[in-house]
Design an enzyme around this catalytic site. Structure first.
Site, PDB file in Angstrom:
ATOM      1  N   GLU A   1       0.886  -1.167   0.000  1.00 31.87           N
ATOM      2  CA  GLU A   1       0.000   0.000   0.000  1.00 31.87           C
ATOM      3  C   GLU A   1       0.917   1.207   0.000  1.00 31.87           C
ATOM      4  OE1 GLU A   1      -1.474   3.238   1.123  1.00 31.87           O
ATOM      5  OE2 GLU A   1      -1.861   2.303   3.072  1.00 31.87           O
TER       6      GLU A   1
ATOM      7  N   GLU B   1       3.106  13.932  -4.092  1.00 37.42           N
ATOM      8  CA  GLU B   1       2.270  13.814  -2.895  1.00 37.42           C
ATOM      9  C   GLU B   1       2.821  14.769  -1.832  1.00 37.42           C
ATOM     10  OE1 GLU B   1       0.303  10.141  -0.398  1.00 37.42           O
ATOM     11  OE2 GLU B   1       2.409   9.967  -1.004  1.00 37.42           O
TER      12      GLU B   1
END
Length: 483
Positions: free
Chosen positions: A252, A387
């Protein structure tokens, strides 16, 4: 702030005189919290793996009872666990309490899965029906679990729960910044009767976490499964290492979530969703809003309402009940956000709003960044390409559905995406067109233990939570019986 649980943790996991520990820091003040064991020798990792390989696999019912008891113990210690998470990660105490409940939900869900995960029977393809076919689910083996600092409790239980429910032993390597939460989980697991060799924790500073603990877990052939939550570059490196012994992997990884506001959206609801998904944990979540696309017809209204809402945020120490935004995790995180914002401003973005930090916060020694809103952002600016992982909203206009879908998908990442619209046809079109693993439609709180969590592209492989999550920790064996 030392709680009874933290005192127990520090007594139980003392630093040995022969093995120097490493320091855990409070990001709200920069002050030392505690010293914890620093796993610096490969032999320590090997001992943990050997112990895991000797762990007795309990029956499904025993696993279910054990996990249900652990869930109860976690909730009984909610306040102390939350205080530990706030102390070492900096998040507001109210958010930390929510994380404890969220973390416990994965353990409770896993307790149910321990009893309900089954194989299948398969109709025979034999011309005279003289075979019987079935599948059996079996534990994959010792699991190495590597977790991040932003949700030090929930990211751990989301892995530990299904690993134990499936009948595996596991070794948790928490982020160097937040080892106390992991050690508290281990201590409370003991209170719930979970054997030491079934769930172990190896803490280490950044250097040893990578070159000793992580390396040995990846190299050992008896570690059959690795689950990692963290950055995409780190995940890629771990997958390369795992290939040498053909380990099962779940990854993830990073995201770059688009948040799209169409002209038919409920603007007030969209503002609330953006606000919640952006400023939770000071923007330090993998599914945090990173690129906000607002239709040109409603752009000014959205920006005005969001700005008013952001003005109500209060930055400071998470133990202050009035605080809604805590610090970033370390000085490097602050430097990164500063760089991304300044580089984008230099390329033509507009600073629509930036909060003023109080003198007390500015002089606290903590790692704070003032909540900010950028406008006139283009797709090539750093805050859209990277990000951000900080309390910065970056906004761009769009005029057509096809245009914004193309822009939203124009990234190597694909973890989560959000959009707001009242058009039912558009809901189906856009949710199907977005190249992400999870979509929030008129909703920003998408994480739950009962739904699959994970991404596509460079955002990872595999899923956590839901019925799919436990499958990551099971092997399927097919049996053919001739009659």
């Amino acid at each position: 702030m030392e709680t009874p649980l933290l005192a127990r943790v520090l007594r139980r996991f003392k630093v040995a005189a022969s093995e120097p520990g490493y320091t855990v820091v409070d990001p709200s003040t920069g002050a030392q919290i505690a010293s914890v064991p620093n796993t610096a020798r490969a032999s320590v990792v090997h001992s943990a793996i050997s112990a895991a390989n000797t762990a007795k696999c309990a029956s499904p019912k025993e696993r279910a009872v054990m996990l249900a008891k652990w869930n109860s113990v976690l909730l009984q210690n909610l306040d102390d666990l939350a205080a530990i998470a706030t102390l070492e990660s900096g998040k507001p105490l109210r958010e930390a309490k929510g994380e404890v409940a969220y973390a416990a939900s994965y353990i409770l869900y896993a307790s149910h899965q321990a009893l309900t995960t089954t194989g299948t029977t398969i109709p025979s393809a034999h011309p005279k029906n003289k075979t019987r076919l079935w599948t059996v689910k079996s534990p994959v083996g010792v699991c190495g679990l590597i977790t991040p600092w932003n949700f030090p409790l929930a990211m751990a239980t989301r892995k530990i729960g299904p690993a134990l429910a499936a009948g595996n032993a596991c070794i948790l390597k928490p982020a160097p910044e937040t080892p106390l939460s992991a050690l508290a989980l281990r201590l409370l697991a003991s209170d719930a009767g979970i054997p030491e060799n079934l769930f172990q924790v190896l803490t280490a500073d950044r250097e040893n976490a990578k070159h000793v603990v992580g390396k040995e877990l990846m190299l050992d052939p008896t570690v059959r499964k690795v689950s990692f939550t963290g950055s995409s570059p780190a995940g890629i490196a771990l997958m390369e290492q795992a290939s040498g012994t053909m380990k099962r992997v779940s990854m993830e990884l990073g995201g770059n979530a688009p948040f799209i506001v169409f002209d038919d959206a409920d603007i007030a609801r969209a503002v609330d969703g953006c606000f919640a998904a952006k400023f939770r944990n000071a923007g330090q979540t993998c599914i945090s809003v990173n690129r906000v696309f607002v239709h040109e017809k409603v752009h000014d209204e959205f920006v005005a309402k969001l700005t008013e809402k952001v003005k109500g945020l209060r930055v400071g120490n998470g133990f202050d009940a009035s605080v809604t935004v805590g610090p970033l995790i370390n000085p490097a995180a602050v430097a990164k956000v500063n760089h991304l914002v300044q580089s984008s401003l230099d390329k033509g973005a507009s600073l629509l709003y930036k909060a003023d930090l109080s003198q007390a916060v500015a002089e606290s020694g903590g790692y704070f960044y003032a909540p900010s809103i950028l406008g006139n952002v283009t797709d090539s600016m750093p805050v859209f390409e990277t990000e951000v992982f900080g309390p910065v909203v970056s906004i761009s206009k769009f005029s057509a559905e096809d245009e914004v879908i193309h822009r939203a998908n124009d990234t190597p990442f694909g973890l989560a995406g959000y959009f707001y619209s009242k058009d039912v046809s558009r809901v189906h079109r856009v949710s199907e067109a977005l190249k992400v693993g999870m979509v929030g439609v008129n909703e920003a709180a998408i994480s739950t233990e009962v739904a699959p969590f994970g991404g596509v592209k460079l955002s990872g492989v595999g899923r956590e939570g839901s019925a799919q999550g436990i499958e990551e920790y099971l092997d399927t064996k097919y049996v053919c019986l001739g009659l």
